[in-house]
Motif scaffolding. Sequence first.
Motif, short mmCIF file in Angstrom:
data_model
loop_
_atom_site.label_atom_id
_atom_site.label_comp_id
_atom_site.label_asym_id
_atom_site.label_seq_id
_atom_site.Cartn_x
_atom_site.Cartn_y
_atom_site.Cartn_z
N MET A 67 0.83 -1.21 0.00
CA MET A 67 0.00 0.00 0.00
C MET A 67 0.86 1.26 0.00
SD MET A 67 -3.00 -1.02 -0.37
CE MET A 67 -3.91 0.47 -0.09
N ARG A 68 1.97 1.22 0.73
CA ARG A 68 2.88 2.36 0.74
C ARG A 68 3.48 2.58 -0.66
NH1 ARG A 68 6.50 1.05 4.81
NH2 ARG A 68 4.98 1.85 6.27
N THR A 69 3.87 1.50 -1.31
CA THR A 69 4.43 1.59 -2.66
C THR A 69 3.40 2.14 -3.64
OG1 THR A 69 5.90 -0.27 -2.22
CG2 THR A 69 5.51 0.27 -4.53
N LEU A 70 2.17 1.63 -3.57
CA LEU A 70 1.11 2.12 -4.46
C LEU A 70 0.81 3.60 -4.20
CD1 LEU A 70 -1.37 -0.91 -4.46
CD2 LEU A 70 0.16 -0.18 -6.30
N SER A 71 0.77 3.99 -2.96
CA SER A 71 0.50 5.39 -2.63
C SER A 71 1.60 6.30 -3.16
CB SER A 71 0.38 5.57 -1.12
OG SER A 71 -0.71 4.84 -0.62
N THR A 72 2.84 5.87 -3.00
CA THR A 72 3.96 6.66 -3.51
C THR A 72 3.89 6.79 -5.02
OG1 THR A 72 5.34 5.92 -1.67
CG2 THR A 72 6.48 6.78 -3.60
N ARG A 73 3.59 5.68 -5.70
CA ARG A 73 3.48 5.72 -7.16
C ARG A 73 2.33 6.64 -7.60
NH1 ARG A 73 6.32 1.60 -10.17
NH2 ARG A 73 4.98 2.25 -11.88
N ASN A 74 1.20 6.56 -6.88
CA ASN A 74 0.06 7.42 -7.22
C ASN A 74 0.41 8.90 -7.05
OD1 ASN A 74 -1.81 5.49 -8.01
ND2 ASN A 74 -2.49 5.13 -5.92
#
Length: 144
Positions: A67-74
């Motif tokens: 979730m942290r990775t997805l949030s950063t990418r978003n």
Amino acid sequence: MAKSPNTASKSKAAPKAQPEVHAPEAATKMLDDGMEKFTDMATKFGSFAEDSMKTATERAAASTEVMRTLSTRNMDFFTRTLEQGAEATQAMTSAKDPRKVMEIQSGFAKSLMSAYTSELNAQAELCMLAWRDAAKPFTAWASK
């Protein structure tokens, strides 16, 4: 004198040999066996619960990381598209010819759609990898 049937000597049957009954010892053995089975079951259940909690903790940590990775990418994608949108808007406002405005707008839309599709595919791949990783304990458990 004749013997009457009532007074006839009754032959006494020999008493049957009774097996020795050790009720307290048999009960103690049954209780010991029952406690051993209960202890074995409790140990297995405790091991199962411990493994389950360990796996749940690992999965929670892994899902938090995803979730942290997805949030950063978003956020990175949003920032890039916002910057590109501002650049495209500046370019369109400085253009003198309506055809040039349409070219800039069309190029921006194509670029944005391509970037969006690429980012969506990359994030979908991350999610699929996370699901596969999360399913590993269950597939291992199911194959036992």
